[in-house]
Design an enzyme around this catalytic site. Sequence first.
Site, PDB file in Angstrom:
ATOM      1  CG  ASP A  24     -24.978-109.170  47.325  1.00 40.17           C
ATOM      2  OD1 ASP A  24     -24.658-107.993  47.540  1.00 40.17           O
ATOM      3  OD2 ASP A  24     -25.003-109.690  46.187  1.00 40.17           O
ATOM      4  CD  GLN A  66     -20.992-111.235  46.260  1.00 43.98           C
ATOM      5  OE1 GLN A  66     -21.951-111.449  45.538  1.00 43.98           O
ATOM      6  NE2 GLN A  66     -20.199-110.188  46.113  1.00 43.98           N
ATOM      7  CB  CYS A  71     -26.704-107.173  41.221  1.00 45.56           C
ATOM      8  SG  CYS A  71     -24.996-107.305  41.690  1.00 45.56           S
ATOM      9  CE  LYS A  94     -14.435 -98.966  45.769  1.00 47.90           C
ATOM     10  NZ  LYS A  94     -13.825-100.274  45.707  1.00 47.90           N
ATOM     11  NE  ARG A 144     -17.615-112.280  41.981  1.00 42.84           N
ATOM     12  CZ  ARG A 144     -17.681-111.184  42.716  1.00 42.84           C
ATOM     13  NH1 ARG A 144     -16.568-110.619  43.148  1.00 42.84           N
ATOM     14  NH2 ARG A 144     -18.833-110.655  43.028  1.00 42.84           N
ATOM     15  CG  HIS A 199     -24.363-103.253  44.121  1.00 46.76           C
ATOM     16  ND1 HIS A 199     -24.834-104.300  43.388  1.00 46.76           N
ATOM     17  CD2 HIS A 199     -24.260-102.208  43.265  1.00 46.76           C
ATOM     18  CE1 HIS A 199     -24.999-103.916  42.130  1.00 46.76           C
ATOM     19  NE2 HIS A 199     -24.655-102.651  42.029  1.00 46.76           N
ATOM     20  CG  HIS A 231     -28.723-105.484  45.501  1.00 47.34           C
ATOM     21  ND1 HIS A 231     -28.688-106.849  45.505  1.00 47.34           N
ATOM     22  CD2 HIS A 231     -27.597-105.078  44.869  1.00 47.34           C
ATOM     23  CE1 HIS A 231     -27.587-107.253  44.880  1.00 47.34           C
ATOM     24  NE2 HIS A 231     -26.908-106.207  44.487  1.00 47.34           N
TER      25      HIS A 231
HETATM   26 ZN   LIG Z   1     -25.043-106.207  43.761  1.00 48.17          ZN
END
Ligand SMILES: [Zn+2]
Length: 576
Positions: free
Chosen positions: A322, A320, A273, A404, A302, A450, A324
């Site tokens: 991912d 990911q 992000c 979410k 992580r 996200h 946005h």
């Molecule tokens: Zn994010």
Amino acid sequence: MSKYPLETIRHSAAHLMAAAVKQLFPGAKFDIGPATENGFYYDFDLDRRLTPEDIKAIEKAMKKMIGRKLPFESYELTRAEAEKALAADQQTYKLERLKDIPDDAVITFYRTGDFVDLCRGPHVDNSGEIGAVKLQSIAGSYFKGDEKNPMLQRIYGTAFASEEELQAYLTMQEEAAKRDHRKLGQELDLFSVSEKVGPGLVLWHPKGAMIRNIFETFWRAEHYKNGYDLLYTPHIGQSVLWETSGHLDFYKEGMYAAMKIDEKDYYVKPMNCPFHIEIYQSRMRSYRELPLRWAELGTVYRYEKSGVLHGMLRARGFTQDDAHIICTVDQIEDEIAEVLRFSLEIWKAFGFTKIKPYLATRPAKAVGDPALWDKAITSLQKAVEKAGFECEVDEGGGAFYGPKIDLKVRDAIGREWQMSTIQFDFNLPERFDMTYIGEDGKKHRPFMVHRALMGSIERFFGILVEHYAGAFPVWLAPEQARILTLTDRQHEFGDALKKELRGLGFRVDVDNRSASLGAKIKDARHDRIPYILVVGDKEMEDHSASVRSRREGELGVLSIQQVIEKLRYDLDNKII
Ligand SMILES: [Zn+2]
Ligand SMILES: [Zn+2]
């Protein structure tokens, strides 16, 4: 249907197991016996190691007690009385546990047969209501999980309200073990994890990498088609970035230690992000540019405790899928509805159609304007309704920075996996002071969402392997067809056919070893090849093959043109 929740049945079964252990090991010391996600356990200190025969005997004793319908009787004691009773029985672990009970709490004991346990409950009324039990394994476990404490013996078991439910669960577990992606990953040579490289770091072998490559190509094309732009960002970023994002405050234990470059601290990214936000911040933005939909297959690292690592399903390094979405308040409802529609379409392509959304709302401690939270929650709810779903609401279950939707997806053997997340964020736009110039010429704060559809490629891949039991559909299979030559005479023809089919874009190999046809078929089946093409003299002459389809069985002799059409059909329609 039992009148008790499964958790109550299972915790009561743990008591019953302890009662059975007391019968067979009169000097046993007891720790605790909670219900777990799939069953229950109890920890014991015994004068010798448990054997598989002991487990059988304990299970038998439990079944006897279920038949006797023993009541669970409760009574209260003062702390002094409780201490005295536990000390008299030399229950040293229970005495330790008693110390953890707050001073003002009521201390209750439950009696089942000859066994008395310090416990809060709740339990079933009598042991007959436990239904069906099965003891499954033995493991060592330190008291209170601390390796400085004595090692206890833990017995795991499971319980259900009825024998049918128990049997269905055991069958499902057996099937899951057969499909375990770590086992299939090795058998099919898809991936590995090397102790030398490090735990939780996945190595993709050629066949696994081929599937990933197909997935990534599909993923990028679908995103572009559906209005996303694609980004690439670095793997590391300076500490000031992670200070701004707040990760160094609230996520530091999940991050790898800093490395020094030119006297500055750099961190390997745990999330993408902040990088996407920096692209947003690279110049002034106008309302005319919004919504922005930015997607990246971003690899993050992580720290996960080694005990929770689980092949591809839980790794330390993963990519990911991912994205946005940055938009105005007015656009948010349509954007969320579109994300949901898009996720369902992608899931369908992989053969997943049983999907359930869960909505998590504002927790007690939260950042951001409550009015914006309401707006965000309403847009999530409306999007779910629009997509034709009933939505389960987890009241107060959202993260502190926004509500979410989680999508849970059911696989081929009925297991539910938490996969997609659509997460609002009222925190990062604030922290990075993201703005855009509105129609009114003034600065406004955009909404930021996200979203990850599959979560991570690794986890999704692990689930795919288990969902398909290693038999990937033609569009994903690393090898779509294998040519098996009958004798050495077809050697050249086999090679030419492979070249012809590869030239058309199909993933084909040839097995022209001088092994028997039976052995070659066995290997091709083991590798779950969708189409096996056997060629002998006759087929060589006619430009044909004797075809065996993994899905449809023997298809007899088909011309190569027909084989091409079959492959194309399966491919174009993503036939599972
Ligand atoms: Zn994010
Ligand atoms: Zn209890």
